[in-house]
Design an enzyme around this catalytic site. Structure first.
Site, mmCIF file in Angstrom:
data_model
loop_
_atom_site.group_PDB
_atom_site.id
_atom_site.type_symbol
_atom_site.label_atom_id
_atom_site.label_comp_id
_atom_site.label_asym_id
_atom_site.label_seq_id
_atom_site.Cartn_x
_atom_site.Cartn_y
_atom_site.Cartn_z
ATOM 1 N N SER A 41 -19.192 32.127 14.100
ATOM 2 C CA SER A 41 -20.549 32.141 14.648
ATOM 3 C C SER A 41 -20.608 31.759 16.125
ATOM 4 O O SER A 41 -21.601 32.043 16.792
ATOM 5 C CB SER A 41 -21.450 31.196 13.843
ATOM 6 O OG SER A 41 -21.075 29.846 14.037
ATOM 7 N N LYS A 113 -23.347 24.722 16.807
ATOM 8 C CA LYS A 113 -24.160 25.752 17.456
ATOM 9 C C LYS A 113 -24.494 25.295 18.882
ATOM 10 O O LYS A 113 -24.211 24.161 19.275
ATOM 11 C CB LYS A 113 -25.474 25.995 16.698
ATOM 12 C CG LYS A 113 -25.344 26.266 15.204
ATOM 13 C CD LYS A 113 -24.726 27.604 14.887
ATOM 14 C CE LYS A 113 -24.645 27.836 13.379
ATOM 15 N NZ LYS A 113 -23.865 29.048 13.042
#
Length: 211
Positions: A41, A113
């Site tokens: 990701s 993230k």
């Protein structure tokens, strides 16, 4: 006399070992901790299997994450079931070493993230996957793989105070805040879920760099 000295050696070794473990735990808790990257990701910024060092000290000083920071955070609820996370069998004792901070954490409870918006910011996304924060494009870093938008429907949310809106750099393959817009907080995560800011890739050697 020799017997007394012989008896002191094991006690001293035990004291040194206990002191070393305590110091390691303190460093892990209050200074820095290692984490392994479990998914794509954040590609290409972080690749599967990379080891990163995370600053865990700043949270104890009250320093809040800023836009652009890459943060590790504990699952605020239901995120990990959407994120594609390869599992590794590891080896006997790996969990103990990870708990001591001598191996990267592999407990499967953390995600990583990039912060794109903080409390008070307005985040907008269109059907093409483009994201804007307070009207300014929040583009992923150069070299990021192109792909379909994670959230196909346009959205507009205002981040509540004390919360963060986070995205993966690999926008087409990241179950980030866009995948949790209906969580009651516009997809944002609480500041308190943040373990720390990732500041360096330390393994493998070919990927060494600061973030």
């Amino acid at each position: 006399m020799r017997r007394r000295r012989a008896g002191r050696v094991p006690r001293r070794l035990a004291a040194i070992l206990c002191g070393g473990i305590l110091l390691t735990l303190l460093l892990k808790t209050f200074v820095a901790q290692a984490f392994a990257i479990p998914s794509a990701s954040m590609d290409p910024t972080l690749r599967v299997g990379d080891r990163v060092l995370v600053d865990t000290f700043s949270r104890w000083t009250g320093s809040a994450p800023s836009r652009g920071d890459v943060v590790v955070f504990t699952d605020p609820g239901g995120w990990l079931q959407h994120d594609v996370t390869p599992r590794s069998g590891g080896f006997p004792g790996q969990g103990v070493l990870a708990a001591l901070g001598l191996m990267p954490s592999t407990d499967g409870r953390n995600l990583i993230k990039r912060v794109v918006a903080v409390g008070g910011d307005t985040v907008e996304g269109d059907a093409q996957g483009r994201v804007r924060v307070d009207g300014v494009p929040a583009d992923p870093p150069p070299g990021t793989p192109s792909g379909p938008a994670r959230a196909a429907a346009p959205f507009r949310v205002t981040v509540p105070p004390g919360r963060l809106f986070v995205l993966g750099d690999n926008r087409g393959n990241s179950a980030d805040s866009r995948a949790h817009l209906d969580n009651g907080h516009g997809g944002s995560i609480p500041d308190g879920a943040v373990v720390g800011e990732a500041f360096a890739v330390v393994w493998p050697g070919a990927h060494w760099r600061s973030l």
